[in-house]
Enzyme design. Structure first.
Site, PDB file in Angstrom:
ATOM      1  N   ARG A  23      57.268   9.137 -32.074  1.00 51.67           N
ATOM      2  CA  ARG A  23      55.973   9.825 -32.598  1.00 51.67           C
ATOM      3  C   ARG A  23      55.328   9.092 -33.491  1.00 51.67           C
ATOM      4  NH1 ARG A  23      56.937  15.482 -31.493  1.00 51.67           N
ATOM      5  NH2 ARG A  23      58.437  15.585 -29.909  1.00 51.67           N
ATOM      6  N   ARG A  27      61.139  14.930 -41.103  1.00 51.66           N
ATOM      7  CA  ARG A  27      60.192  14.250 -40.407  1.00 51.66           C
ATOM      8  C   ARG A  27      60.293  12.745 -40.280  1.00 51.66           C
ATOM      9  NH1 ARG A  27      56.143  17.762 -39.651  1.00 51.66           N
ATOM     10  NH2 ARG A  27      55.812  19.602 -41.170  1.00 51.66           N
ATOM     11  N   GLU A  68      61.636  24.102 -37.464  1.00 52.05           N
ATOM     12  CA  GLU A  68      61.899  24.368 -36.008  1.00 52.05           C
ATOM     13  C   GLU A  68      63.027  23.417 -35.532  1.00 52.05           C
ATOM     14  OE1 GLU A  68      60.776  22.202 -32.237  1.00 52.05           O
ATOM     15  OE2 GLU A  68      59.194  22.494 -33.702  1.00 52.05           O
ATOM     16  N   SER A 113      61.900  24.260 -29.542  1.00 53.42           N
ATOM     17  CA  SER A 113      60.259  24.955 -29.000  1.00 53.42           C
ATOM     18  C   SER A 113      60.691  24.959 -27.474  1.00 53.42           C
ATOM     19  CB  SER A 113      59.356  23.964 -29.515  1.00 53.42           C
ATOM     20  OG  SER A 113      58.116  24.747 -29.554  1.00 53.42           O
TER      21      SER A 113
END
Length: 430
Positions: free
Chosen positions: A265, A280, A352, A355
């Protein structure tokens, strides 16, 4: 991609549905309808011109055979041919503009979804209760560092911020998690797929990430004006394109796939002060679940995926909650999404770890993925669904924080012990 017929028939309902996602698409939809009307009118007139051209062209040899002068009619046909070429060019331009706008529209949220953003998310169930400690608990960064599981400094040194290095038992624990996930999915009848990590533009387009989110991925150098390869942000981007431009038989469905990949990402997210370590990052590991189903089976498939993700977290012994996302918190390409959120004590909140989403026929339309209906013999669009099963970068912090002991050691979840040679407790290396 949304069905153009839906936009033609109920444009105001489509506008209202997309507004629930907090995206005002009224101007784009009005332009789509205008272009679509021009396109259909132009197609009709062009087809009439081509029919006239074919009719007269067949008459010319007979006229010549009869000794008639064809000079005038040949000139008319030349002018007609030129006008048809111009019309075909205009058709392509209008169709390209219309389809570009269509590709930019998000998916319609399911009717039962509440409008608005994450403030309207609904907690639908919880499992267990937050861990209560009789000592001052440590955060996962200190625990992982103290136990020699993760090397944050060297991760940043060799790659920059947002990266880390698994070491020793940390690497083995990460691998144990992945094996636990994969073994569980294989036992449930899913096919394991190992996909390329470099994907073409069409894969991003089919998944619904492009064109809007082209800058959220890592691109390889490319020639000007050309689409190059990009690093997959999730295995879903590859898996949903497996049957691109294919027509399966109804008996082929459902297709159930899993894939392990690192996920890359470009944007790791907005950091809060407590979001340190692995919560993250620009690269993390994940096992992804994807299903291709008939439309009438997709609701049941969605519940299956949610139940599977919940079971993985539950069997690790964690406290977690399942949240139904409001329309505006669902990603652009999805019609509905449930998040499974795990409790991380040091953050006094939930993150989370899975998902689960249903795209309905949105991705299938973009990728021309269909099956042949046995009753009608006609091709119909499949439904595609995906779910994390699971991502590890928040599971590992939850393991060390929820299972920590007063002496700084960490109890290994029982389901992982067989992958660690029976190891029950992670202790600081001597």
């Amino acid at each position: 991609m949304l069905d153009i017929r839906l936009i033609r028939e109920i444009p105001e309902a489509v506008k209202a549905g997309l507004l629930k996602k907090e995206i005002n698409c009224s101007a784009a939809i009005d332009e789509i309808l205008d272009l679509d009307a021009k396109l259909r009118t132009l197609i009709q007139s062009t087809e009439q011109s081509k029919a006239e051209q074919n009719k007269v062209t067949k008459q010319i040899p007979e006229m010549k055979k009869a000794g008639e002068d064809t000079t005038a009619i040949m000139a008319q046909m030349k002018a007609l041919s030129d006008s048809i070429k111009e019309a075909d060019l205009e058709l392509r331009e209008i169709e390209t503009r219309r389809d570009t706008l269509l590709l930019g529209l998000p998916n319609m949220p399911d009717e039962d979804l509440i409008g608005g953003g994450k403030e309207n998310n609904e907690e639908i169930r919880t499992f267990g209760a937050p861990k209560v400690f009789d000592f001052e608990p440590k955060n996962h960064v200190d625990l992982c560092t103290g136990l020699g599981l993760i090397d944050y400094e060297r991760g940043a040194k060799i790659s920059g911020s947002g990266f880390w290095v698994y070491r020793g038992l940390g690497a083995r624990l990460e691998w144990a998690l992945l094996n636990y996930f994969i073994d569980t999915h294989l036992g449930d009848g899913y096919e394991l797929i190992l996909v390329p990590h470099l994907l073409n533009y069409e894969s991003g387009l089919t998944a619904g990430q492009f064109p809007k989110f082209e800058q959220d991925v890592f691109w390889l150098a490319q020639s000007e004006g050309e689409h190059g390869k990009f690093l997959l942000p999730t295995a879903e981007t590859a898996l949903v394109s497996l049957h691109r431009d294919e027509i399966l038989t109804e008996a082929d469905l459902p297709k159930k796939y899993i894939s392990y990949t690192p996920c890359y990402r470009r944007e790791a997210g907005s950091y809060r002060a407590d979001e340190r370590g692995m919560v993250r990052g620009h690269q993390f590991n994940k096992v992804e679940m994807v299903q291709f189903t008939r439309p009438e089976d997709s609701d049941a498939a969605f519940e299956e995926l949610v139940t599977k993700a919940e079971r993985l977290v539950k069997d690790l012994g964690f406290h977690f909650r399942t949240v139904k996302l409001a329309a505006g918190d669902c990603s652009a390409g999805m019609a509905r999404t449930y998040d499974i959120e795990i409790h991380i004590p040091s953050m006094d909140g939930y993150k989370e770890v899975s998902s689960v989403s249903n795209a309905r026929d949105y991705q299938a339309r973009r990728g021309m993925m269909r099956y042949r209906n046995e009753a009608t013999g006609k091709p119909e669009y499949m439904h595609t669904l995906n779910g994390s099963g699971l991502a590890t970068s928040r599971i590992l912090p939850a393991i060390v924080e929820q299972n920590q002991q007063k002496d700084g050691s960490v109890v290994v979840p029982e389901v992982l012990r067989k992958y660690l040679g029976g190891l029950e407790v992670l202790r600081k290396p001597e």
